[in-house]
Design a protein around this motif. Structure first.
Motif, PDB file in Angstrom:
ATOM      1  N   THR A  33      40.876  31.553  42.284  1.00  0.00           N
ATOM      2  CA  THR A  33      40.506  33.017  42.172  1.00  0.00           C
ATOM      3  C   THR A  33      39.220  32.740  40.983  1.00  0.00           C
ATOM      4  O   THR A  33      39.858  32.365  39.881  1.00  0.00           O
ATOM      5  CB  THR A  33      40.991  33.719  41.666  1.00  0.00           C
ATOM      6  OG1 THR A  33      42.569  33.091  42.730  1.00  0.00           O
ATOM      7  CG2 THR A  33      41.205  34.821  41.660  1.00  0.00           C
ATOM      8  N   GLY A  34      38.072  33.214  41.488  1.00  0.00           N
ATOM      9  CA  GLY A  34      36.978  33.908  40.782  1.00  0.00           C
ATOM     10  C   GLY A  34      36.303  32.847  41.081  1.00  0.00           C
ATOM     11  O   GLY A  34      34.631  32.702  40.450  1.00  0.00           O
ATOM     12  N   LEU A  70      38.190  35.276  46.121  1.00  0.00           N
ATOM     13  CA  LEU A  70      38.927  36.844  45.786  1.00  0.00           C
ATOM     14  C   LEU A  70      40.747  36.262  45.519  1.00  0.00           C
ATOM     15  O   LEU A  70      41.003  36.491  44.419  1.00  0.00           O
ATOM     16  CB  LEU A  70      38.834  38.480  46.504  1.00  0.00           C
ATOM     17  CG  LEU A  70      38.195  38.122  46.839  1.00  0.00           C
ATOM     18  CD1 LEU A  70      37.552  39.427  47.701  1.00  0.00           C
ATOM     19  CD2 LEU A  70      36.721  39.021  45.700  1.00  0.00           C
ATOM     20  N   LYS A  71      40.927  35.241  45.983  1.00  0.00           N
ATOM     21  CA  LYS A  71      42.754  34.789  46.837  1.00  0.00           C
ATOM     22  C   LYS A  71      42.001  34.436  46.978  1.00  0.00           C
ATOM     23  O   LYS A  71      41.697  33.575  48.458  1.00  0.00           O
ATOM     24  CB  LYS A  71      43.132  36.140  46.651  1.00  0.00           C
ATOM     25  CG  LYS A  71      43.502  36.823  48.113  1.00  0.00           C
ATOM     26  CD  LYS A  71      44.878  37.977  47.867  1.00  0.00           C
ATOM     27  CE  LYS A  71      44.788  38.561  49.480  1.00  0.00           C
ATOM     28  NZ  LYS A  71      45.079  39.287  49.521  1.00  0.00           N
ATOM     29  N   THR A 103      34.096  36.820  49.272  1.00  0.00           N
ATOM     30  CA  THR A 103      33.468  37.569  49.440  1.00  0.00           C
ATOM     31  C   THR A 103      31.753  37.207  49.403  1.00  0.00           C
ATOM     32  O   THR A 103      31.631  36.082  48.857  1.00  0.00           O
ATOM     33  CB  THR A 103      33.759  38.932  48.515  1.00  0.00           C
ATOM     34  OG1 THR A 103      32.615  39.688  48.595  1.00  0.00           O
ATOM     35  CG2 THR A 103      33.341  38.615  47.927  1.00  0.00           C
ATOM     36  N   GLU A 106      28.667  41.453  45.363  1.00  0.00           N
ATOM     37  CA  GLU A 106      29.515  41.434  43.945  1.00  0.00           C
ATOM     38  C   GLU A 106      28.801  41.320  43.261  1.00  0.00           C
ATOM     39  O   GLU A 106      28.676  42.238  42.521  1.00  0.00           O
ATOM     40  CB  GLU A 106      30.710  40.290  43.922  1.00  0.00           C
ATOM     41  CG  GLU A 106      31.419  40.497  45.127  1.00  0.00           C
ATOM     42  CD  GLU A 106      32.907  41.000  45.354  1.00  0.00           C
ATOM     43  OE1 GLU A 106      32.784  41.671  43.459  1.00  0.00           O
ATOM     44  OE2 GLU A 106      32.585  41.732  45.662  1.00  0.00           O
TER      45      GLU A 106
END
Length: 177
Positions: free
Chosen positions: A110-111, A158-159, A168, A173
């Motif tokens: 994530t990220g 994102l997950k 995304t 973002e």
């Protein structure tokens, strides 16, 4: 001593058995820890050191000092325990020096920023690549209805849901910041 084993024989046997096991362990690589590869409750190497030192110390004290047997056994036990504990301490320090236990958060993507390597459009599955801990990894991405990810798009995870990344576009973002 009639009808029994002489204490000197016990010391000699313990010394030679422990010594041969230590030599064997050095050549064959066993005795370096518990089942998990690290120092266990009683690793075999310190136990072999204990038996060897106990037998050797007991033999030397019995042969060359005038001490009674109880004192020889107690002194041999103390010396062997000290050296066995020292060996355990050294073994534990060496075996755990480079231990880096896995932490689930260290591997959570994530990220992570990456790029689309296989396009995905309108509910289709594609793939993205990203770098984590110096290794290029890939994960499947599913484009939601109306989304279009083309090869080369920069995306952020994102997950992760059931092995598929929800992503995304990075530019979206970045513009919101």
């Amino acid at each position: 001593m009639k009808g029994g084993v002489d204490i000197v024989t016990v010391f000699i046997v313990c010394f030679w058995v422990g010594f041969l096991l230590l030599l064997s362990g050095g050549f064959h690589g066993h005795g370096l820890g518990g089942d998990a590869g690290g120092p266990g409750f009683v690793p075999i190497l310190p136990l072999m050191v204990f038996v060897t030192v106990w037998g050797g110390t007991g033999y030397v004290l019995t042969r060359f000092s005038g001490m009674n047997r109880l004192a020889v056994v107690l002194i041999s036990t103390v010396v062997a325990l000290l050296l066995g504990c020292l060996m355990y301490g050294v073994l534990a320090r060496v075996m755990t020096r480079y231990d880096s236990s896995m932490n689930e958060l260290d591997y959570d993507p994530t990220g992570q920023l990456g790029y689309i390597s296989i396009s995905a459009m309108d509910g289709a599955v594609g793939e993205m690549k990203y770098v984590m801990h110096g290794t290029t990894r890939s994960i499947g991405v599913r484009a939601e209805t109306g989304q279009h990810f083309v090869k080369g798009d920069r995306v952020i995870i994102l997950k992760v849901d059931r092995g598929m990344a929800v992503v995304t576009l990075f530019e979206r973002e970045f513009e919101q910041l």
